[in-house]
Write an enzyme that holds these catalytic residues in place. Structure first.
Site, PDB file in Angstrom:
ATOM      1  N   SER A  45       0.836  -1.203   0.000  1.00 45.93           N
ATOM      2  CA  SER A  45       0.000   0.000   0.000  1.00 45.93           C
ATOM      3  C   SER A  45       0.868   1.249   0.000  1.00 45.93           C
ATOM      4  CB  SER A  45      -0.908   0.004   1.227  1.00 45.93           C
ATOM      5  OG  SER A  45      -1.509   1.279   1.329  1.00 45.93           O
ATOM      6  N   HIS A 102      -1.101  -1.183  -4.202  1.00 47.78           N
ATOM      7  CA  HIS A 102      -2.395  -0.887  -3.598  1.00 47.78           C
ATOM      8  C   HIS A 102      -2.519   0.624  -3.401  1.00 47.78           C
ATOM      9  CE1 HIS A 102      -5.899  -2.042  -1.108  1.00 47.78           C
ATOM     10  NE2 HIS A 102      -5.534  -1.073  -0.292  1.00 47.78           N
ATOM     11  N   ASP A 162      -4.867   3.540  -1.965  1.00 46.29           N
ATOM     12  CA  ASP A 162      -5.985   3.837  -1.067  1.00 46.29           C
ATOM     13  C   ASP A 162      -6.550   5.217  -1.368  1.00 46.29           C
ATOM     14  OD1 ASP A 162      -6.129   1.519   0.756  1.00 46.29           O
ATOM     15  OD2 ASP A 162      -4.076   2.093   1.264  1.00 46.29           O
ATOM     16  N   MET A 184      -9.217   7.955  -0.486  1.00 47.37           N
ATOM     17  CA  MET A 184     -10.090   8.356   0.634  1.00 47.37           C
ATOM     18  C   MET A 184     -10.579   9.782   0.395  1.00 47.37           C
ATOM     19  SD  MET A 184      -7.913   6.967   3.882  1.00 47.37           S
ATOM     20  CE  MET A 184      -6.992   5.423   3.821  1.00 47.37           C
ATOM     21  N   HIS A 223      -8.325   0.829  -4.079  1.00 41.93           N
ATOM     22  CA  HIS A 223      -9.268   0.569  -2.988  1.00 41.93           C
ATOM     23  C   HIS A 223      -9.985   1.883  -2.692  1.00 41.93           C
ATOM     24  CE1 HIS A 223      -9.633  -0.425   1.624  1.00 41.93           C
ATOM     25  NE2 HIS A 223     -10.797  -0.390   1.026  1.00 41.93           N
ATOM     26  N   MET A 244     -12.223   4.133  -0.804  1.00 44.44           N
ATOM     27  CA  MET A 244     -12.925   4.407   0.456  1.00 44.44           C
ATOM     28  C   MET A 244     -13.577   5.771   0.301  1.00 44.44           C
ATOM     29  SD  MET A 244      -9.968   2.896   2.906  1.00 44.44           S
ATOM     30  CE  MET A 244      -8.779   2.984   1.570  1.00 44.44           C
ATOM     31  N   MET A 262     -11.587  -6.154   5.221  1.00 45.35           N
ATOM     32  CA  MET A 262     -10.776  -5.201   5.990  1.00 45.35           C
ATOM     33  C   MET A 262     -10.430  -5.820   7.343  1.00 45.35           C
ATOM     34  SD  MET A 262     -10.226  -2.574   4.123  1.00 45.35           S
ATOM     35  CE  MET A 262      -9.354  -1.640   5.405  1.00 45.35           C
ATOM     36  N   GLY A 278      -9.414   3.791   6.863  1.00 50.71           N
ATOM     37  CA  GLY A 278      -9.155   5.214   7.075  1.00 50.71           C
ATOM     38  C   GLY A 278      -7.698   5.558   7.316  1.00 50.71           C
ATOM     39  N   PHE A 279      -6.967   4.631   7.935  1.00 49.29           N
ATOM     40  CA  PHE A 279      -5.586   4.955   8.293  1.00 49.29           C
ATOM     41  C   PHE A 279      -4.698   3.717   8.190  1.00 49.29           C
ATOM     42  CE2 PHE A 279      -8.443   7.796  10.478  1.00 49.29           C
ATOM     43  CZ  PHE A 279      -7.903   9.041  10.151  1.00 49.29           C
ATOM     44  N   GLY A 280      -3.449   3.948   7.840  1.00 51.46           N
ATOM     45  CA  GLY A 280      -2.455   2.887   7.873  1.00 51.46           C
ATOM     46  C   GLY A 280      -1.913   2.744   9.292  1.00 51.46           C
ATOM     47  N   GLY A 281      -1.146   1.698   9.496  1.00 48.83           N
ATOM     48  CA  GLY A 281      -0.442   1.528  10.765  1.00 48.83           C
ATOM     49  C   GLY A 281      -1.292   1.094  11.937  1.00 48.83           C
ATOM     50  N   ASP A 309      -6.673  -6.618   4.187  1.00 50.70           N
ATOM     51  CA  ASP A 309      -6.058  -5.292   4.172  1.00 50.70           C
ATOM     52  C   ASP A 309      -6.142  -4.675   5.560  1.00 50.70           C
ATOM     53  OD1 ASP A 309      -5.130  -2.767   3.588  1.00 50.70           O
ATOM     54  OD2 ASP A 309      -6.851  -2.180   2.361  1.00 50.70           O
TER      55      ASP A 309
HETATM   56  O1  LIG Z   1      -7.048   0.525   3.358  1.00 52.26           O
HETATM   57  C1  LIG Z   1      -6.193   0.860   4.169  1.00 52.26           C
HETATM   58  C2  LIG Z   1      -6.558   1.679   5.381  1.00 52.26           C
HETATM   59  O2  LIG Z   1      -7.898   1.997   5.315  1.00 52.26           O
HETATM   60  C3  LIG Z   1      -4.738   0.485   3.925  1.00 52.26           C
HETATM   61  O3  LIG Z   1      -4.639  -0.246   2.725  1.00 52.26           O
HETATM   62  C4  LIG Z   1      -4.136  -0.324   5.053  1.00 52.26           C
HETATM   63  O4  LIG Z   1      -4.326   0.264   6.288  1.00 52.26           O
HETATM   64  C5  LIG Z   1      -2.687  -0.624   4.795  1.00 52.26           C
HETATM   65  O5  LIG Z   1      -1.832  -0.099   5.741  1.00 52.26           O
HETATM   66  P1  LIG Z   1      -1.165  -0.975   6.931  1.00 52.26           P
HETATM   67  O6  LIG Z   1      -0.583  -2.214   6.298  1.00 52.26           O
HETATM   68  O7  LIG Z   1      -0.144  -0.036   7.475  1.00 52.26           O
HETATM   69  O8  LIG Z   1      -2.272  -1.316   7.899  1.00 52.26           O
HETATM   70 FE   LIG Z   2      -6.523  -0.362   1.458  1.00 53.13          FE
END
Ligand SMILES: O=C(CO)[C@H](O)[C@H](O)COP(=O)(O)O
Ligand SMILES: [Fe+2]
Length: 220
Positions: A8, A31, A33, A35, A64, A66, A135, A140-143, A173
């Site tokens: 991503s 990937h 994202d 948003m 993806h 969102m 999901m 909404g957020f990575g990490g 994901d």
């Molecule tokens: O759709 C996503 C968040 O909404 C991202 O694709 C996902 O969070 C990837 O990041 P990580 O691997 O850091 O969780």
């Molecule tokens: Fe995603």
């Protein structure tokens, strides 16, 4: 099916996206994202960036969406050259039409489900789909931390897909890393999105190799 890894770019440096795409030549997909501040409380990128990325890399784009109105916008991502376009079940008002429009543009059509959305109500949609995205964090957020509660749904999705001929990919994901990926693969996922675990690593390419090996081992 052979394991596929979709890093991503949410976790990449947005000022250097072409370089960040080039840093993962062993990725099956990139990937992306998208948003819109409405479906999720975050804003990332849209069609112009997808069009630019498409020219900057040969790796197919896994978009993806969102966004609050995927029925309006999803076909345009396919037209922009995305290899796969995934819409959220919670947002789409006319998913059959939208999924068909995505396919008509030559892209693979995906349906994403939030952690609290059950897969069973969507069984009749499976013929319209090339991929189910489950999901494993709230979007909404990575990490974020991987949600184990989604694993039973991954198993149920794999069983539904198997009953429909096994053609449809099952993607996970959110919070996927070298440890959680094994549990996802064992439950039946075959396409793995990883943001932080790839772009947060000192060697993103090596991180992909490691994820692929762990998932392949777990698939057995
Ligand atoms: O759709 C996503 C968040 O909404 C991202 O694709 C996902 O969070 C990837 O990041 P990580 O691997 O850091 O969780
Ligand atoms: Fe995603």
């Amino acid at each position: 099916m052979a394991v596929q890894i979709s890093p991503s770019i949410l976790a990449a440096d947005f000022a250097r996206l072409a370089d960040e795409a080039a840093a993962v030549p062993n990725a099956d997909w990139l990937h992306v994202d998208v948003m819109d501040y409405h479906f999720v409380p975050n804003l990332t990128l849209g069609l112009p960036v997808v069009e630019a990325l498409r020219k900057a890399t040969a790796t197919p784009l896994d978009c993806h969406l969102m966004i609050a109105d995927p029925d309006r916008w999803a076909p345009q991502y396919a037209e922009a050259g995305a290899g796969s376009v995934t819409i959220h079940a919670e947002a789409a008002k006319a998913p059959v039409r939208t999924l068909r429009e995505i396919r008509a543009q030559g892209a693979r059509a995906g349906l994403a489900l939030n952690p609290a959305t059950a897969v069973e109500p969507y069984e009749d949609l499976l013929p319209e789909l090339d991929m189910l995205l489950l999901m494993t964090v709230e979007p909404g957020f990575g990490g974020q931390k991987f949600l184990d509660m989604v694993l039973p749904k991954v198993r149920r999705a794999r069983e539904l897909v198997r009953r429909h001929g096994g053609r449809i990919w099952v993607q996970v994901d959110g919070g996927v890393d070298a440890e959680t990926i094994g549990r996802c693969a064992e439950a039946g996922a075959d396409v793995f999105v990883a943001g932080s675990a790839v772009y947060g690593a000192s060697d993103p390419g090596a991180a992909i190799d490691e994820l692929r090996a762990a998932a392949t081992r777990a698939q057995g």
